[in-house]
Design an enzyme around this catalytic site. Structure first.
Site, PDB file in Angstrom:
ATOM      1  N   CYS A   2       1.796 -23.364  -0.198  1.00 61.69           N
ATOM      2  CA  CYS A   2       2.301 -24.454  -1.028  1.00 61.69           C
ATOM      3  C   CYS A   2       1.296 -24.757  -2.129  1.00 61.69           C
ATOM      4  O   CYS A   2       0.186 -24.250  -2.142  1.00 61.69           O
ATOM      5  CB  CYS A   2       2.525 -25.694  -0.173  1.00 61.69           C
ATOM      6  SG  CYS A   2       3.598 -25.393   1.258  1.00 61.69           S
ATOM      7  N   ARG A  27       3.402 -20.790  -6.147  1.00 61.71           N
ATOM      8  CA  ARG A  27       2.907 -20.856  -4.779  1.00 61.71           C
ATOM      9  C   ARG A  27       3.989 -21.256  -3.776  1.00 61.71           C
ATOM     10  O   ARG A  27       3.763 -21.216  -2.567  1.00 61.71           O
ATOM     11  CB  ARG A  27       1.743 -21.856  -4.691  1.00 61.71           C
ATOM     12  CG  ARG A  27       0.554 -21.505  -5.558  1.00 61.71           C
ATOM     13  CD  ARG A  27      -0.557 -22.530  -5.393  1.00 61.71           C
ATOM     14  NE  ARG A  27      -1.083 -22.514  -4.036  1.00 61.71           N
ATOM     15  CZ  ARG A  27      -2.065 -21.729  -3.609  1.00 61.71           C
ATOM     16  NH1 ARG A  27      -2.624 -20.880  -4.436  1.00 61.71           N
ATOM     17  NH2 ARG A  27      -2.484 -21.787  -2.362  1.00 61.71           N
ATOM     18  N   TRP A  75       6.487 -24.095  -0.002  1.00 63.46           N
ATOM     19  CA  TRP A  75       7.037 -22.876   0.579  1.00 63.46           C
ATOM     20  C   TRP A  75       7.206 -23.178   2.061  1.00 63.46           C
ATOM     21  O   TRP A  75       6.241 -23.422   2.769  1.00 63.46           O
ATOM     22  CB  TRP A  75       6.093 -21.692   0.371  1.00 63.46           C
ATOM     23  CG  TRP A  75       6.688 -20.383   0.785  1.00 63.46           C
ATOM     24  CD1 TRP A  75       7.480 -19.576   0.032  1.00 63.46           C
ATOM     25  CD2 TRP A  75       6.518 -19.715   2.049  1.00 63.46           C
ATOM     26  NE1 TRP A  75       7.822 -18.447   0.758  1.00 63.46           N
ATOM     27  CE2 TRP A  75       7.253 -18.506   1.994  1.00 63.46           C
ATOM     28  CE3 TRP A  75       5.839 -20.029   3.230  1.00 63.46           C
ATOM     29  CZ2 TRP A  75       7.312 -17.620   3.058  1.00 63.46           C
ATOM     30  CZ3 TRP A  75       5.892 -19.140   4.293  1.00 63.46           C
ATOM     31  CH2 TRP A  75       6.621 -17.950   4.201  1.00 63.46           C
ATOM     32  N   ASN A 101      -1.126 -28.101   2.428  1.00 66.30           N
ATOM     33  CA  ASN A 101      -0.891 -26.661   2.370  1.00 66.30           C
ATOM     34  C   ASN A 101      -1.583 -26.048   3.570  1.00 66.30           C
ATOM     35  O   ASN A 101      -2.780 -26.234   3.758  1.00 66.30           O
ATOM     36  CB  ASN A 101      -1.463 -26.069   1.070  1.00 66.30           C
ATOM     37  CG  ASN A 101      -1.392 -24.549   1.057  1.00 66.30           C
ATOM     38  OD1 ASN A 101      -0.480 -23.957   1.621  1.00 66.30           O
ATOM     39  ND2 ASN A 101      -2.366 -23.920   0.405  1.00 66.30           N
ATOM     40  N   GLY A 102      -0.831 -25.321   4.405  1.00 69.79           N
ATOM     41  CA  GLY A 102      -1.424 -24.709   5.593  1.00 69.79           C
ATOM     42  C   GLY A 102      -0.501 -24.861   6.790  1.00 69.79           C
ATOM     43  O   GLY A 102       0.684 -25.172   6.647  1.00 69.79           O
ATOM     44  N   GLU A 485       4.574   1.254  -3.402  1.00 72.30           N
ATOM     45  CA  GLU A 485       4.448   0.107  -4.296  1.00 72.30           C
ATOM     46  C   GLU A 485       5.689  -0.024  -5.183  1.00 72.30           C
ATOM     47  O   GLU A 485       6.179  -1.130  -5.419  1.00 72.30           O
ATOM     48  CB  GLU A 485       3.182   0.239  -5.149  1.00 72.30           C
ATOM     49  CG  GLU A 485       3.009  -0.827  -6.214  1.00 72.30           C
ATOM     50  CD  GLU A 485       2.929  -2.248  -5.686  1.00 72.30           C
ATOM     51  OE1 GLU A 485       3.014  -3.184  -6.509  1.00 72.30           O
ATOM     52  OE2 GLU A 485       2.775  -2.450  -4.457  1.00 72.30           O
ATOM     53  N   LYS A 489       8.209  -3.308  -5.401  1.00 69.59           N
ATOM     54  CA  LYS A 489       8.519  -4.013  -6.645  1.00 69.59           C
ATOM     55  C   LYS A 489      10.023  -4.205  -6.810  1.00 69.59           C
ATOM     56  O   LYS A 489      10.488  -5.284  -7.186  1.00 69.59           O
ATOM     57  CB  LYS A 489       7.970  -3.242  -7.851  1.00 69.59           C
ATOM     58  CG  LYS A 489       6.505  -3.411  -8.082  1.00 69.59           C
ATOM     59  CD  LYS A 489       6.185  -4.806  -8.540  1.00 69.59           C
ATOM     60  CE  LYS A 489       4.880  -5.310  -7.979  1.00 69.59           C
ATOM     61  NZ  LYS A 489       4.708  -5.407  -6.576  1.00 69.59           N
ATOM     62  N   GLU A 492      11.566  -6.706  -4.018  1.00 67.32           N
ATOM     63  CA  GLU A 492      11.152  -8.109  -3.989  1.00 67.32           C
ATOM     64  C   GLU A 492      11.700  -8.915  -5.157  1.00 67.32           C
ATOM     65  O   GLU A 492      11.862 -10.138  -5.037  1.00 67.32           O
ATOM     66  CB  GLU A 492       9.620  -8.228  -3.921  1.00 67.32           C
ATOM     67  CG  GLU A 492       8.863  -7.790  -5.151  1.00 67.32           C
ATOM     68  CD  GLU A 492       7.351  -7.915  -4.964  1.00 67.32           C
ATOM     69  OE1 GLU A 492       6.910  -8.705  -4.121  1.00 67.32           O
ATOM     70  OE2 GLU A 492       6.615  -7.199  -5.670  1.00 67.32           O
ATOM     71  N   HIS A 508      13.722  14.578   8.784  1.00 62.79           N
ATOM     72  CA  HIS A 508      13.507  14.005  10.111  1.00 62.79           C
ATOM     73  C   HIS A 508      14.315  12.726  10.318  1.00 62.79           C
ATOM     74  O   HIS A 508      13.951  11.893  11.143  1.00 62.79           O
ATOM     75  CB  HIS A 508      12.007  13.745  10.328  1.00 62.79           C
ATOM     76  CG  HIS A 508      11.190  14.999  10.344  1.00 62.79           C
ATOM     77  ND1 HIS A 508      11.007  15.757  11.472  1.00 62.79           N
ATOM     78  CD2 HIS A 508      10.539  15.650   9.344  1.00 62.79           C
ATOM     79  CE1 HIS A 508      10.265  16.812  11.179  1.00 62.79           C
ATOM     80  NE2 HIS A 508       9.972  16.768   9.893  1.00 62.79           N
ATOM     81  N   LYS A 607       3.248 -16.575  -4.283  1.00 60.72           N
ATOM     82  CA  LYS A 607       2.212 -15.701  -4.828  1.00 60.72           C
ATOM     83  C   LYS A 607       1.057 -15.500  -3.864  1.00 60.72           C
ATOM     84  O   LYS A 607       0.582 -14.393  -3.672  1.00 60.72           O
ATOM     85  CB  LYS A 607       1.692 -16.302  -6.139  1.00 60.72           C
ATOM     86  CG  LYS A 607       0.635 -15.458  -6.842  1.00 60.72           C
ATOM     87  CD  LYS A 607       1.249 -14.221  -7.431  1.00 60.72           C
ATOM     88  CE  LYS A 607       0.253 -13.422  -8.241  1.00 60.72           C
ATOM     89  NZ  LYS A 607       0.829 -12.129  -8.662  1.00 60.72           N
TER      90      LYS A 607
END
Length: 612
Positions: A2, A27, A75, A101-102, A485, A489, A492, A508, A607
């Protein structure tokens, strides 16, 4: 994950808090709220949704004025996104407000205790327990000193937190505390602030302090006092933000992400240039000496998400040129799998924010086992940077978009530097070879500039393929690392299902998912693997796939099976991952734009992941 902001001064705090929250919205953006110390008492306004929704509610309140207040953008962890679960939370009789935040690990135990004492909970959050706990303990205060109460409260809390607390007993005062979550104090003229990140204070001041674990601060308009866990006053270093506010603004671009993609050549140059002198890689004042590199029996690279993907590229480069055992591990697994770490091992820890909770915990574990920890981070004086034995800053500048681009590229550059010096220190590269390696590294920003010329091509491809429901990325060796990567991208920010596979694994099981019209993005930048990759392309096209090929400049394989081919400029194969990712970042960006997605703030993401 957050964002917290607080202001106390002479001006109306509300517009300052709102601007601060906008700067911190990356955030978390499930909900937002403010607590304002008005003439009529403590006023809380909060709502589910973005900061814009909060701003509208503040306007509807009409004529609200205060000179001290706190704000929060959330968040969600405990409890769904809702008005009730939004911060700030009031404690007891409503005279105390808290933003957090936490994660409070013993919140159920605290909740049960406080419920038995008559406190009524109106949310599902862990934070409300802190608000009621502070209110309960504050009843015993003889002098209304809320800071002393907060200090008592945090001794009863297990978990991680960055806290901002206001109380009607001290209407011009904010109390802040932190453990394992970032919090800075902005120092102004007749005003002071708290925030989760300097981006929220830069419009008001460039001077700031960093609150360390288990410290509590009292912030008033004309003073800041900081205390340790025992309540003893301590002196803090005053730091200065060195980048300009324009670095955290869009600068004419539609989104931060495309701006940051275009900034990659500069970010890489700023990471590389200070570390190369007279054709040699130079590390100063971070303890990464040739002797330490020579003695390392095992290199552990630790990261999460894109940082991990950069680490996987780094692993392959280090093993290729340094000939030392190297493993790249996801931080959240490393900390629980009882890893084998020896005293002479080197631990490379990668985090854009320098606050990633799992990465920080994994680094601490590796250090306890005796490893030397070198951090690759972008945020100066972040927790990981301060606790590591040495640090390589990437100097990429502030990165606002949730999906990392330039920070990832700068992390790759830092890993190339470590790999090159490690190879030299271990006698796998002589002085002349090191000089040639450095010349190639210094040419990388120019190569990226040329790579960015494919922007229009990738925009066109996005218009053709944005409606696909599933995409596969294939590669071998370094190309497989880059494919991971690229896949991240796309998924997300566009919400399209995508997977990256080592091309040799197709037979396979994965090939059963290929059907008419399936989009496959193949990477072929490693000359020794061209023939193998072409065979894999044939395997998917024969089953109806449409292939976009990202190929090296010297690719000599048969392109006839590919619908589209994008070639890299001439580049050493060892550095190809730095170039091949650029067109795929652009593809992801333009696909997300075509699908009308919120590019900079993808759903459910934040983020900086500061909770486990």
């Amino acid at each position: 994950m957050c964002g917290i902001v607080g202001f106390t001064g002479r001006e109306n705090a509300l517009p300052i808090l709102i601007k601060g929250l906008h700067a911190l919205e990356y955030r978390g953006y499930d909900s937002a709220g403010i607590a304002a110390m008005t003439e009529d008492g403590l006023r809380v306004i909060k709502t589910r949704g973005r900061i814009d929704a909060l701003e509208e509610k503040v306007r509807e309140a009409g004529g609200l004025h205060c000179t001290c207040g706190i704000g929060h953008t959330r968040w969600a962890t405990h409890g769904e996104p809702s008005d009730a679960n939004s911060h700030p939370h009031l404690g007891g009789d409503g005279k105390i407000a808290v933003v957090h935040n936490g994660i409070i690990e013993n919140y159920l135990e605290l909740r049960e205790h406080l419920t038995a004492r008559g406190y009524v909970f109106r949310s599902e959050t862990d934070t409300e327990t802190v608000a009621h706990l502070i209110a309960d303990l504050h009843k015993e205060s003889q002098d209304g000193d809320i800071a002393k109460t907060v200090l008592r409260a945090i001794h009863r809390v297990r978990g991680s937190y960055a806290l901002g607390v206001v109380s009607l007993d001290r209407p011009d005062e904010i109390v802040a505390a932190r453990r394992d979550n970032p919090l800075v104090i902005g120092l102004g003229d007749g005003e002071n602030m708290i925030a989760s990140d300097v981006t929220a204070i830069i419009r008001r001041t460039r001077k700031y302090m960093i609150l360390d674990d288990n410290e509590v601060a009292i912030i008033r308009p004309d003073s800041v006092q900081v205390f340790n866990a025992f309540g003893e006053p301590i002196e803090k270093e005053v730091r200065t933000v060195t980048w300009d506010m324009s670095a955290a603004e869009k600068g004419g671009y539609e989104h931060f992400m495309i701006k940051e993609i275009m900034e990659q050549p500069r970010a890489i140059a700023q990471t590389i240039q200070p570390r190369i002198r007279d054709g040699q890689i130079v590390f100063e004042e971070n303890g990464l000496t040739d002797d330490r590199l020579k003695k390392a029996n095992h290199v552990h690279i630790i990261g999460c998400g894109s940082a991990l993907h950069a680490g996987i590229v780094g692993q392959r480069v280090i093993e290729t040129i340094g000939r030392v055992r190297c493993t790249a591990r996801v931080a959240s697994e490393f900390r629980y799998e009882n890893p084998i770490v020896e005293p002479d091992d080197l631990c490379i820890v990668i985090s854009q924010s320098g606050e990633t909770a799992d990465t920080l915990a994994a680094m601490r574990q590796a250090k306890e086992a005796g490893a030397f920890a070198i951090a690759i981070v972008n945020v100066v004086s972040s927790t990981i940077a301060r606790e590591a034995d040495g640090v390589l800053y990437t100097w990429a500048g502030p990165e606002i978009s949730v999906a990392t681009t330039k920070a990832y590229s700068a992390q790759l550059a830092a890993l190339y530097l470590i790999a090159g010096r490690l190879a030299y220190a271990r006698g796998k590269m002589n002085e002349e070879e090191q000089r040639a390696f450095c010349d190639q590294l210094q040419a990388l920003p120019e190569m990226l500039e040329k790579m960015l010329e494919c922007k229009q091509t990738m925009q066109y491809l996005a218009t053709r393929y944005h409606n696909r429901s599933s995409v596969f990325f294939l590669g071998r060796g370094l190309d497989y690392a880059a494919a991971m990567e690229a896949s991240l991208k796309l998924k997300e920010i566009s919400y399209i299902h995508s997977e990256a596979y080592a091309a040799g694994e197709l037979k396979h099981g994965t090939i059963s998912l290929i059907e008419d019209g399936t989009l496959v993005v193949a990477l072929a930048t490693q000359p020794e693997l061209y023939e193998k990759t072409v065979s894999n392309i044939r395997e998917v096209t024969s089953r109806g796939a449409e292939v976009i090929l990202i190929a090296g400049s010297d690719f000599s394989g048969d392109e006839s099976a590919c619908r589209h081919v994008v070639r890299l400029p001439e580049c050493p194969a060892l550095f190809s991952a730095s170039l091949s990712i650029v067109p795929l970042q652009l593809l992801a960006y333009y696909v997300a734009v075509e699908r009308s997605c919120d590019v900079d703030k993808p759903r459910n993401l934040a983020k900086s992941v500061t909770v486990e």
